[in-house]
Design a protein around this motif. Sequence first.
Motif, mmCIF file in Angstrom:
data_model
loop_
_atom_site.group_PDB
_atom_site.id
_atom_site.type_symbol
_atom_site.label_atom_id
_atom_site.label_comp_id
_atom_site.label_asym_id
_atom_site.label_seq_id
_atom_site.Cartn_x
_atom_site.Cartn_y
_atom_site.Cartn_z
ATOM 1 N N ILE A 1 0.997 -16.745 18.760
ATOM 2 C CA ILE A 1 1.274 -15.307 18.714
ATOM 3 C C ILE A 1 1.019 -14.804 17.298
ATOM 4 O O ILE A 1 1.534 -15.375 16.330
ATOM 5 C CB ILE A 1 2.738 -14.997 19.099
ATOM 6 N N ALA A 2 0.227 -13.755 17.204
ATOM 7 C CA ALA A 2 0.077 -13.029 15.945
ATOM 8 C C ALA A 2 0.548 -11.593 16.190
ATOM 9 O O ALA A 2 0.196 -10.977 17.201
ATOM 10 C CB ALA A 2 -1.370 -13.042 15.466
ATOM 11 N N LEU A 3 1.359 -11.066 15.272
ATOM 12 C CA LEU A 3 1.946 -9.731 15.431
ATOM 13 C C LEU A 3 1.836 -8.992 14.104
ATOM 14 O O LEU A 3 2.174 -9.535 13.048
ATOM 15 C CB LEU A 3 3.411 -9.866 15.839
ATOM 16 N N LEU A 4 1.351 -7.740 14.168
ATOM 17 C CA LEU A 4 1.204 -6.921 12.958
ATOM 18 C C LEU A 4 1.800 -5.541 13.221
ATOM 19 O O LEU A 4 1.428 -4.871 14.194
ATOM 20 C CB LEU A 4 -0.271 -6.791 12.565
ATOM 21 N N LEU A 5 2.749 -5.117 12.365
ATOM 22 C CA LEU A 5 3.352 -3.787 12.431
ATOM 23 C C LEU A 5 2.860 -2.963 11.262
ATOM 24 O O LEU A 5 2.904 -3.405 10.106
ATOM 25 C CB LEU A 5 4.885 -3.883 12.368
ATOM 26 N N VAL A 6 2.372 -1.763 11.577
ATOM 27 C CA VAL A 6 1.900 -0.834 10.540
ATOM 28 C C VAL A 6 2.780 0.408 10.612
ATOM 29 O O VAL A 6 2.641 1.231 11.521
ATOM 30 C CB VAL A 6 0.416 -0.465 10.757
ATOM 31 N N ARG A 7 3.731 0.553 9.664
ATOM 32 C CA ARG A 7 4.636 1.704 9.636
ATOM 33 C C ARG A 7 4.074 2.734 8.667
ATOM 34 O O ARG A 7 3.820 2.452 7.490
ATOM 35 C CB ARG A 7 6.037 1.281 9.211
ATOM 36 N N LEU A 8 3.872 3.928 9.187
ATOM 37 C CA LEU A 8 3.286 5.005 8.406
ATOM 38 C C LEU A 8 4.410 5.866 7.858
ATOM 39 O O LEU A 8 4.963 6.723 8.549
ATOM 40 C CB LEU A 8 2.336 5.823 9.288
ATOM 41 N N THR A 9 4.766 5.619 6.609
ATOM 42 C CA THR A 9 5.967 6.235 6.038
ATOM 43 C C THR A 9 5.683 7.446 5.192
ATOM 44 O O THR A 9 6.594 8.226 4.888
ATOM 45 C CB THR A 9 6.696 5.203 5.172
ATOM 46 N N GLY A 10 4.452 7.613 4.732
ATOM 47 C CA GLY A 10 4.167 8.647 3.729
ATOM 48 C C GLY A 10 4.055 10.025 4.291
ATOM 49 O O GLY A 10 3.877 10.328 5.428
ATOM 50 N N LEU B 1 0.831 -1.191 0.000
ATOM 51 C CA LEU B 1 0.000 0.000 0.000
ATOM 52 C C LEU B 1 0.874 1.253 0.000
ATOM 53 O O LEU B 1 1.934 1.279 0.641
ATOM 54 C CB LEU B 1 -0.908 0.026 1.231
ATOM 55 N N PRO B 2 0.453 2.288 -0.682
ATOM 56 C CA PRO B 2 1.251 3.526 -0.678
ATOM 57 C C PRO B 2 1.231 4.194 0.691
ATOM 58 O O PRO B 2 0.193 4.329 1.327
ATOM 59 C CB PRO B 2 0.527 4.384 -1.718
ATOM 60 N N GLY B 3 2.426 4.534 1.159
ATOM 61 C CA GLY B 3 2.546 5.250 2.431
ATOM 62 C C GLY B 3 2.412 4.381 3.655
ATOM 63 O O GLY B 3 2.505 4.882 4.775
ATOM 64 N N ARG C 1 -7.058 8.513 17.346
ATOM 65 C CA ARG C 1 -5.783 9.105 17.710
ATOM 66 C C ARG C 1 -5.125 9.654 16.440
ATOM 67 O O ARG C 1 -5.180 9.026 15.381
ATOM 68 C CB ARG C 1 -4.843 8.066 18.347
ATOM 69 N N TYR C 2 -4.487 10.822 16.588
ATOM 70 C CA TYR C 2 -3.781 11.442 15.453
ATOM 71 C C TYR C 2 -2.293 11.262 15.683
ATOM 72 O O TYR C 2 -1.769 11.582 16.759
ATOM 73 C CB TYR C 2 -4.149 12.921 15.349
ATOM 74 N N VAL C 3 -1.635 10.759 14.671
ATOM 75 C CA VAL C 3 -0.213 10.419 14.819
ATOM 76 C C VAL C 3 0.575 11.016 13.666
ATOM 77 O O VAL C 3 0.069 11.193 12.557
ATOM 78 C CB VAL C 3 -0.024 8.887 14.850
ATOM 79 N N PRO C 4 1.823 11.328 13.928
ATOM 80 C CA PRO C 4 2.657 11.926 12.882
ATOM 81 C C PRO C 4 3.212 10.867 11.930
ATOM 82 O O PRO C 4 3.286 9.684 12.268
ATOM 83 C CB PRO C 4 3.783 12.587 13.669
ATOM 84 N N PRO C 5 3.610 11.246 10.727
ATOM 85 C CA PRO C 5 4.286 10.318 9.822
ATOM 86 C C PRO C 5 5.556 9.768 10.495
ATOM 87 O O PRO C 5 6.177 10.436 11.316
ATOM 88 C CB PRO C 5 4.617 11.162 8.601
ATOM 89 N N GLY C 6 5.931 8.559 10.108
ATOM 90 C CA GLY C 6 7.095 7.915 10.717
ATOM 91 C C GLY C 6 6.757 7.109 11.960
ATOM 92 O O GLY C 6 7.638 6.505 12.568
ATOM 93 N N SER C 7 5.489 7.114 12.347
ATOM 94 C CA SER C 7 5.066 6.332 13.507
ATOM 95 C C SER C 7 4.840 4.864 13.100
ATOM 96 O O SER C 7 4.634 4.558 11.919
ATOM 97 C CB SER C 7 3.784 6.900 14.106
ATOM 98 N N THR C 8 4.859 3.976 14.109
ATOM 99 C CA THR C 8 4.614 2.539 13.874
ATOM 100 C C THR C 8 3.558 2.062 14.847
ATOM 101 O O THR C 8 3.722 2.178 16.072
ATOM 102 C CB THR C 8 5.890 1.707 14.067
ATOM 103 N N LEU C 9 2.448 1.524 14.293
ATOM 104 C CA LEU C 9 1.388 0.942 15.105
ATOM 105 C C LEU C 9 1.666 -0.555 15.271
ATOM 106 O O LEU C 9 1.978 -1.247 14.305
ATOM 107 C CB LEU C 9 0.030 1.143 14.420
#
Length: 609
Positions: A600-609, A392-394, A540-548
């Motif tokens: 264990i299930a683990l999901l990382l969402v990195r917001l790069t855009g 996905l983009p971003g 929640r509002y988060v800045p770019p470069g954050s990781t959920l």
Amino acid sequence: MVLQWDVIGDAEQSVLGDPVRLCSVRRIGRPGPDEAFDRVAMLVRKLVDAPLGVVCLVDAEHQYLAGQVGLPEPIASERTMPLTHSFSRHVVVAGEMLIISDVRTDPRMRGNPTIAQLNAIAYAGAPITDPDGLVVGALCAVDHEPRDWTNSEIALLTELAAVCSSEVCLRIARATAEDARKAAEDARRAAESAGQNLELLTDLTESLAATMDVDEAMRRLGRIVTGGLADWCVVTYADEPGVTPHVSATHRDPARAADMDRLAELAARSRTDLRAIVLAAHRHGRPVRRVDGPAKIRDRLSDAEIASIATTAGLGSSMIAPIISSVRRRILGAVLLVNGPDRAPFNDAEERVAAEIGRRAGLAVENSRLYREQRHMAEVLQRSLLTELPTLPGVELHARYLPAQDGAAVGGDWYDAFAQPDGSVMVAVGDVSGHDIEAAAMMGQLRNLVRGDAYGRDDEPGALLTQLDLALHGLRVPAAATVVLARVRQSWSGYAISFANAGHPPPLLLLPDGRVQVWWVPPEPLLGLLPQDPRTTTIRYVPPGSTLVLYTDGLVEDRDQLLDDGVARLAERLRTSSAYPGDALCTRLLEVAPHRSDDIALLLVRLTG
């Protein structure tokens, strides 16, 4: 010469051969000089004034001279004569005192070789009896000339024979008591051995049942067997015909562990000696005992180094027990049990224990094989139900799924991510109750319902989960699950993340500056329980470069700590690992799992855009 058995006839032979009487004779003592009976014989010579005094014990084939005085060598030392030379056998047959002035004129004795051998002419013999009154022998006085025995001499012989009878009764009583003591001791030892064998088999069963790793199971078998049954052992097995056999070796002395490892390595490599062990197990299909000296055992070993190690370990008796599959009805391998030369050979009871060891080892091999097959099928099913993450983009997505190290190796943990038509991204992590294939199948249903319910709709996650509760209830899907469902949208400040939490551990957010937020919200019921109120959505509002970071409870739950402690531990690892790229960060986070007793299930969402 006509033998005595032909002379006395069947009736008299039955008296001499009576097993009860013979048992008493054996209990009195071993043939040979006997100080007590020698004294009585000496009294006979002194008091009766006879050149020969003899205490005779008579069995079915011989007479034993338990006490004597005046007899020539070698009879005086050998203390035994055949029945053909016995006068006293007639006392035993008659059951009463026998007085003969001249045996040469007696039709029963005139052909007896003792007349010429000992110059035995006059004979007087009084019966010696056991506690049951059976005649076991005679106290004899013998003269070299014809003699009329006086009443006082006969009375004296009778009294001295009674002394001998008392001594006989005392010895039989002692022997009986000793036999009883030995029987009780043997019974005690047998009971103790049976108890030890039962304890060994119980320990073996519990130990084998505690692991599905067949190599570890066979190592445990070796440790338990050498602890109670043998000095050392070699275990070999193969799950399937034609595959390389597994070999392990164990010695009761821990200092020989390196030697045993080398022995197992050599046996697996050379195969010749190993094949002989397995062939013996196949050929007999039951435990086989051998009592061979070290030289014979070494001769059967073709590998010189194996022979050297085996000799050092101790070679005496051995036993081969087949490892039998009760499922496939075939022999999977063998257990070689070896005792050193200073230890007693294996007995019947130990052979039965070895047979049971082979059966239980076979069950452990089969359990491990079936477990591996089930685990493989379960993992294939589990992974087939997990989403292939989209590009996905971003948004950079990374995910991991780890089955539990114990148990069925499959459960209801899952992760998911998909793009909406409006450009937002839906992400979810959930956990269906249970740890089996049914839980995995239910997870597949629930994941598809989440996707079908959410795709193409712009509802917030709380409303979507509320609708999903109604669907599960209306469709009668018996699911109970925790889940975090989130929608990620771009916003004026970077990104807006709205999420709803149905009884799940809180999401974590790694900010660009390395700080970590834990998104605790008021708890809401598990999915599928039809809550009374609509579910809430948090934004929640988060800045770019954050990781959920979304995860299931297997990553943070520890039965010895609070859930909050596990979450705090994960948050700290996330903070200290902020510089790692996505895949490496997943690896770092998975390291904090306390026991791996849950999926264990683990999901990382990195917001790069």
